[in-house]
Design an enzyme around this catalytic site. Structure first.
Site, PDB file in Angstrom:
ATOM      1  N   LYS A  66     -14.734 -35.829 -29.363  1.00  0.00           N
ATOM      2  CA  LYS A  66     -14.353 -37.240 -29.572  1.00  0.00           C
ATOM      3  C   LYS A  66     -14.307 -37.663 -31.048  1.00  0.00           C
ATOM      4  O   LYS A  66     -13.507 -38.511 -31.414  1.00  0.00           O
ATOM      5  CB  LYS A  66     -15.320 -38.158 -28.817  1.00  0.00           C
ATOM      6  CG  LYS A  66     -15.143 -38.150 -27.310  1.00  0.00           C
ATOM      7  CD  LYS A  66     -16.087 -39.167 -26.695  1.00  0.00           C
ATOM      8  CE  LYS A  66     -15.921 -39.260 -25.201  1.00  0.00           C
ATOM      9  NZ  LYS A  66     -16.706 -40.386 -24.652  1.00  0.00           N
ATOM     10  N   ASP A 103     -13.485 -46.706 -24.050  1.00  0.00           N
ATOM     11  CA  ASP A 103     -14.818 -46.978 -23.490  1.00  0.00           C
ATOM     12  C   ASP A 103     -15.175 -48.466 -23.587  1.00  0.00           C
ATOM     13  O   ASP A 103     -15.825 -49.012 -22.691  1.00  0.00           O
ATOM     14  CB  ASP A 103     -15.891 -46.147 -24.204  1.00  0.00           C
ATOM     15  CG  ASP A 103     -15.954 -44.715 -23.675  1.00  0.00           C
ATOM     16  OD1 ASP A 103     -15.499 -44.484 -22.536  1.00  0.00           O
ATOM     17  OD2 ASP A 103     -16.442 -43.835 -24.401  1.00  0.00           O
TER      18      ASP A 103
HETATM   19  P1  NAP Z   1     -25.191 -39.792 -27.340  1.00  0.00           P
HETATM   20  O1  NAP Z   1     -24.187 -40.152 -28.369  1.00  0.00           O
HETATM   21  O2  NAP Z   1     -25.736 -38.415 -27.314  1.00  0.00           O
HETATM   22  O3  NAP Z   1     -26.435 -40.836 -27.479  1.00  0.00           O
HETATM   23  C1  NAP Z   1     -27.585 -40.672 -26.685  1.00  0.00           C
HETATM   24  C2  NAP Z   1     -28.506 -41.882 -26.850  1.00  0.00           C
HETATM   25  O4  NAP Z   1     -29.633 -41.705 -25.971  1.00  0.00           O
HETATM   26  C3  NAP Z   1     -29.073 -42.043 -28.258  1.00  0.00           C
HETATM   27  O5  NAP Z   1     -29.271 -43.402 -28.533  1.00  0.00           O
HETATM   28  C4  NAP Z   1     -30.412 -41.308 -28.126  1.00  0.00           C
HETATM   29  O6  NAP Z   1     -31.366 -41.728 -29.065  1.00  0.00           O
HETATM   30  C5  NAP Z   1     -30.839 -41.743 -26.741  1.00  0.00           C
HETATM   31  N1  NAP Z   1     -31.808 -40.818 -26.171  1.00  0.00           N
HETATM   32  C6  NAP Z   1     -31.574 -39.588 -25.633  1.00  0.00           C
HETATM   33  N2  NAP Z   1     -32.725 -39.034 -25.213  1.00  0.00           N
HETATM   34  C7  NAP Z   1     -33.720 -39.921 -25.504  1.00  0.00           C
HETATM   35  C8  NAP Z   1     -35.121 -39.928 -25.319  1.00  0.00           C
HETATM   36  N3  NAP Z   1     -35.748 -38.879 -24.745  1.00  0.00           N
HETATM   37  N4  NAP Z   1     -35.833 -41.004 -25.716  1.00  0.00           N
HETATM   38  C9  NAP Z   1     -35.204 -42.066 -26.287  1.00  0.00           C
HETATM   39  N5  NAP Z   1     -33.869 -42.123 -26.504  1.00  0.00           N
HETATM   40  C10 NAP Z   1     -33.141 -41.055 -26.116  1.00  0.00           C
HETATM   41  O7  NAP Z   1     -24.638 -40.048 -25.875  1.00  0.00           O
HETATM   42  P2  NAP Z   1     -23.562 -41.156 -25.410  1.00  0.00           P
HETATM   43  O8  NAP Z   1     -22.214 -40.546 -25.391  1.00  0.00           O
HETATM   44  O9  NAP Z   1     -23.781 -42.396 -26.175  1.00  0.00           O
HETATM   45  O10 NAP Z   1     -23.978 -41.344 -23.860  1.00  0.00           O
HETATM   46  C11 NAP Z   1     -25.204 -41.959 -23.491  1.00  0.00           C
HETATM   47  C12 NAP Z   1     -25.292 -42.032 -21.971  1.00  0.00           C
HETATM   48  O11 NAP Z   1     -24.264 -42.865 -21.472  1.00  0.00           O
HETATM   49  C13 NAP Z   1     -25.102 -40.684 -21.259  1.00  0.00           C
HETATM   50  O12 NAP Z   1     -25.986 -40.654 -20.157  1.00  0.00           O
HETATM   51  C14 NAP Z   1     -23.675 -40.722 -20.784  1.00  0.00           C
HETATM   52  O13 NAP Z   1     -23.469 -39.943 -19.599  1.00  0.00           O
HETATM   53  C15 NAP Z   1     -23.511 -42.201 -20.480  1.00  0.00           C
HETATM   54  N6  NAP Z   1     -22.118 -42.658 -20.610  1.00  0.00           N
HETATM   55  C16 NAP Z   1     -21.573 -43.315 -19.547  1.00  0.00           C
HETATM   56  C17 NAP Z   1     -20.270 -43.786 -19.657  1.00  0.00           C
HETATM   57  C18 NAP Z   1     -19.645 -44.491 -18.493  1.00  0.00           C
HETATM   58  O14 NAP Z   1     -18.414 -44.594 -18.460  1.00  0.00           O
HETATM   59  N7  NAP Z   1     -20.415 -45.000 -17.556  1.00  0.00           N
HETATM   60  C19 NAP Z   1     -19.530 -43.610 -20.842  1.00  0.00           C
HETATM   61  C20 NAP Z   1     -20.142 -42.948 -21.914  1.00  0.00           C
HETATM   62  C21 NAP Z   1     -21.447 -42.471 -21.777  1.00  0.00           C
HETATM   63  P3  NAP Z   1     -31.469 -41.012 -30.516  1.00  0.00           P
HETATM   64  O15 NAP Z   1     -30.395 -41.637 -31.359  1.00  0.00           O
HETATM   65  O16 NAP Z   1     -32.842 -41.323 -30.942  1.00  0.00           O
HETATM   66  O17 NAP Z   1     -31.230 -39.540 -30.268  1.00  0.00           O
END
Ligand code: NAP
Length: 282
Positions: A66, A103
């Protein structure tokens, strides 16, 4: 004359986009195909440049492409530039590649469907997370007219970058650590989980919601399981709740409409078809 589109990722097998677009292709009767395209990170530029030659109308992008694709495409729309990632590419009649991020659109449309009474001026929005999804949600909320956004994130430097990139004169973005979450919820008009916490296979997200105003909607963008611990606890307290599946479905609409030339809707039948392909909830 079959119209072609697909999704590039590495790996790509986890993606539900082929099911989503396959459903719409069948529903609309369009002569088209939407294919999973496994592409290694080192090959993304060559793969994208091959799309017009192969007759594709465009594609979606998922992990890990992305951000990298931003520097490959010929045009990036201003919203995607602000968010810093593209998830949809539309190929022009001249073979050029235009990058978009849908998104933010998906988040907004899902919220509109599931919490139609939400008022952007009701109070600050609290977002847990500062990753790619959180960035799109911040852009969506800022554009919807939310004046204050409180970011709660484990890694504060990541939240600081988000605030730097997405602040505008009309929106104040403040940054909070996890132990300030109770304070951050006070007077909030919307609470959103945009971390991966609570997703099947990830640590649970167990929040004390006692400082959240009673009528504030709670959104979880995690959709496996559909009813996360956060949504279950918010529901018990009487908050309107919004699950993450609708965001996933709505974000696919702009791409489908551009590639296949027909508007599509998110219906209960579509939700059921995609839900049936998701892993069982824990
Ligand atoms: P990403 O860029 O990897 O970001 C992950 C986020 O989760 C960061 O803020 C990270 O914090 C936090 N995190 C992960 N593990 C953690 C932990 N153990 N304790 C505290 N914070 C934690 O991922 P993303 O693309 O933003 O996606 C995030 C979630 O949204 C995923 O589950 C994804 O499947 C979902 N999602 C859903 C949609 C939808 O259409 N419904 C669209 C996009 C994403 P740090 O910055 O501290 O690492």
């Amino acid at each position: 004359m079959t119209r072609l589109a697909g999704i590039m990722g590495w790996p790509v097998t986890h993606s539900r986009s082929p099911v989503l677009h396959g459903f719409w292709l069948e529903e609309t009767g369009i002569d088209g195909a939407y294919l999973p395209l496994p592409v290694r990170p080192e090959n993304i530029e060559q793969a994208l440049r091959a799309l017009p030659i192969l007759g594709f109308k465009g594609c979606n992008l998922t992990i890990p492409h992305k951000q990298a694709a931003l520097s490959v495409v010929d045009r990036v729309d201003p919203l995607a530039r602000r968010i810093g990632a593209i998830n949809t590419i539309i190929i022009g009649s001249d073979g050029s590649l235009a990058g978009r991020n849908t998104d933010a659109f998906g988040f907004r449309e899902n919220l509109r469907d599931a919490a139609p009474d939400w008022d952007p001026t009701a109070g600050p929005a609290v977002i847990l997370g500062a990753g790619g999804a959180a960035r799109a949600i911040v852009a969506a909320l800022a554009d919807a007219g939310v004046a204050e956004i409180r970011i709660v994130n484990r890694t504060l430097t990541r939240a600081t970058s988000l605030a730097r990139d997405l602040s505008t004169p009309k929106v104040t973005i403040t940054i909070h650590s996890w132990n300030e979450i109770g304070i951050a919820q006070r007077h909030a008009g919307l609470l959103i989980n945009a971390t991966s916490l609570g997703m099947a296979g990830e640590p649970a997200l167990l929040l004390d919601l006692s400082s959240l105003p009673p009528l504030t909607p709670v959104v979880d963008i995690v959709y496996v399981p559909l009813e996360t611990d956060l949504l279950a606890s918010a529901r018990r307290r009487g908050h309107p709740v919004v699950d993450g599946l609708g965001m996933l479905l709505h974000q696919g609409r702009p791409g489908f409409e551009a590639w296949f030339g027909t508007p599509v809707r998110v219906t209960n039948e579509l939700r059921s078809a995609v839900l049936a392909t998701l892993a069982p909830a824990r």
